[in-house]
Design a protein around this motif. Structure first.
Motif, mmCIF file in Angstrom:
data_model
loop_
_atom_site.group_PDB
_atom_site.id
_atom_site.type_symbol
_atom_site.label_atom_id
_atom_site.label_comp_id
_atom_site.label_asym_id
_atom_site.label_seq_id
_atom_site.Cartn_x
_atom_site.Cartn_y
_atom_site.Cartn_z
ATOM 1 N N THR A 143 0.838 -1.197 0.000
ATOM 2 C CA THR A 143 0.000 0.000 0.000
ATOM 3 C C THR A 143 0.870 1.243 0.000
ATOM 4 O O THR A 143 1.859 1.320 0.735
ATOM 5 C CB THR A 143 -0.919 0.020 1.241
ATOM 6 N N ASN A 175 -1.790 -1.273 -3.861
ATOM 7 C CA ASN A 175 -2.988 -0.571 -3.421
ATOM 8 C C ASN A 175 -2.618 0.897 -3.250
ATOM 9 O O ASN A 175 -1.820 1.244 -2.383
ATOM 10 C CB ASN A 175 -3.481 -1.169 -2.095
ATOM 11 N N GLU A 224 -3.662 4.456 -2.091
ATOM 12 C CA GLU A 224 -4.598 5.298 -1.361
ATOM 13 C C GLU A 224 -4.536 6.699 -1.949
ATOM 14 O O GLU A 224 -3.447 7.200 -2.236
ATOM 15 C CB GLU A 224 -4.238 5.327 0.127
ATOM 16 N N CYS A 253 -7.778 2.834 -3.029
ATOM 17 C CA CYS A 253 -8.602 3.063 -1.847
ATOM 18 C C CYS A 253 -8.793 4.569 -1.696
ATOM 19 O O CYS A 253 -7.817 5.312 -1.510
ATOM 20 C CB CYS A 253 -7.942 2.482 -0.597
ATOM 21 N N SER A 259 -11.794 0.544 -3.418
ATOM 22 C CA SER A 259 -12.136 0.392 -2.004
ATOM 23 C C SER A 259 -12.436 1.771 -1.422
ATOM 24 O O SER A 259 -11.896 2.777 -1.886
ATOM 25 C CB SER A 259 -10.974 -0.255 -1.239
ATOM 26 N N PHE A 283 -12.333 3.865 2.179
ATOM 27 C CA PHE A 283 -11.852 3.875 3.561
ATOM 28 C C PHE A 283 -12.900 4.595 4.409
ATOM 29 O O PHE A 283 -13.056 5.818 4.332
ATOM 30 C CB PHE A 283 -10.505 4.603 3.630
ATOM 31 N N SER A 324 -21.162 2.706 0.157
ATOM 32 C CA SER A 324 -20.012 2.194 -0.592
ATOM 33 C C SER A 324 -20.441 1.106 -1.572
ATOM 34 O O SER A 324 -19.969 1.058 -2.721
ATOM 35 C CB SER A 324 -18.962 1.648 0.378
ATOM 36 N N ALA A 351 -18.243 0.271 -5.185
ATOM 37 C CA ALA A 351 -16.945 -0.175 -4.663
ATOM 38 C C ALA A 351 -16.960 -1.684 -4.433
ATOM 39 O O ALA A 351 -17.914 -2.216 -3.870
ATOM 40 C CB ALA A 351 -16.618 0.555 -3.360
ATOM 41 N N GLU A 353 -12.615 -0.542 3.379
ATOM 42 C CA GLU A 353 -11.605 -0.700 4.423
ATOM 43 C C GLU A 353 -12.120 0.017 5.655
ATOM 44 O O GLU A 353 -12.268 1.240 5.657
ATOM 45 C CB GLU A 353 -10.254 -0.127 3.997
ATOM 46 N N ASN A 389 -12.125 -5.139 4.409
ATOM 47 C CA ASN A 389 -10.756 -5.006 4.886
ATOM 48 C C ASN A 389 -10.742 -4.091 6.106
ATOM 49 O O ASN A 389 -11.767 -3.511 6.479
ATOM 50 C CB ASN A 389 -9.861 -4.434 3.789
ATOM 51 N N ASN A 423 -4.559 -3.769 6.331
ATOM 52 C CA ASN A 423 -3.515 -2.899 5.803
ATOM 53 C C ASN A 423 -2.814 -2.239 6.981
ATOM 54 O O ASN A 423 -3.432 -1.480 7.730
ATOM 55 C CB ASN A 423 -4.125 -1.845 4.872
#
Length: 248
Positions: free
Chosen positions: A49, A76, A78, A98, A137, A139, A150, A155, A159, A195, A218
């Motif tokens: 990540t 991944n 973010e 994400c 994803s 968050f 979401s 999505a 997370e 997640n 994560n």
């Protein structure tokens, strides 16, 4: 299926930036985030990540491309919901994105994304990422309404933000575990991969064993901190070993 570990290497870049923020391209600039990926993989990481923030406080664009070009684990990314970051994501083409909230004042991400409240502004970004073949994803705080939003926005994953859980103790932590459980159950019922991340460490991870349906954790800061004592590969391997206690 066993619980997967995504290793966040942002704080490797934080260490470099502490001295080389004005000279990130210097031959002396160390450590390189990309250089740590091999150790993360050797320790058992399932993915890497990275978070390129709008203010570039740790990871730089060049770091993201170097990781992408040298890493054979899924990446991944973010990112905040801005045109600049969307352009970067579409060009970088990570396996996952994400979407996270960002404010310049925070030290690190301090809460979940308000998918319900920001639905209309987030929807085009999610659509463009998915059109490019990138799994998305969100968050979010462990809130049923946010999980539902979401899923509705398209999505594939959520997370769940575990920061409040990590900062709580005693009965308050039990309440946070209940919140996470409710959110995880809702995500599972809606067919969304669940997640979790933020503040998970070598001690509090055992309290997350009670929460069902987790697919991936994560984890970054705790692993980087532990690596100062035992090295990065060992720090990752120790976390992987602890994660084996999770039964889902």
């Amino acid at each position: 299926m066993s619980l997967l570990l995504g290793v966040n290497i942002d704080h490797v870049a934080t260490l470099r930036q502490a001295r080389y923020a004005l000279q990130p391209d210097s031959p002396n600039a160390e450590p390189s985030p990309a250089s740590i990926v091999r150790d993360a993989k050797a320790g058992g990481a399932d993915s890497i990540t990275i978070h390129v923030r709008v203010d570039r406080r740790h990871m730089q664009d060049a770091d993201a491309y170097e990781v992408k070009n040298t890493c054979d684990l899924p990446i991944n990314l973010e990112m905040g919901n801005t045109p600049e970051m969307l352009a970067l994501a579409l060009d970088l083409s990570p396996e996952f994105v994400c979407l996270v909230p960002e404010t310049r004042e925070e030290v690190t991400t301090e809460g979940g994304l308000d998918v319900h409240g920001l639905f209309d502004s987030l929807q085009p970004t999610v659509a463009k990422l998915r059109e490019a073949g990138i799994k998305v994803s969100m968050f979010i705080d462990p809130d049923v309404e946010q999980v539902e939003a979401s899923a509705r926005i398209g999505a594939e994953m959520v997370e769940l933000h575990t920061g409040c859980f990590a900062n709580a103790f005693g009965d308050t932590r039990k309440q946070e575990v209940q919140r996470l459980t409710q959110a995880a159950n809702k995500g599972h019922a809606l067919g969304v991969q669940v997640n979790a991340g933020h503040g998970i460490n070598y001690t509090n991870i055992v309290d997350l064993y009670e929460v069902p349906h987790f697919a991936e954790f994560n984890i970054g800061h705790s692993i980087v901190a532990r690596s100062v004592k035992v090295g990065f590969e060992t720090a990752v391997a120790e976390m992987v070993e602890l994660m084996k206690g999770y039964q889902g």
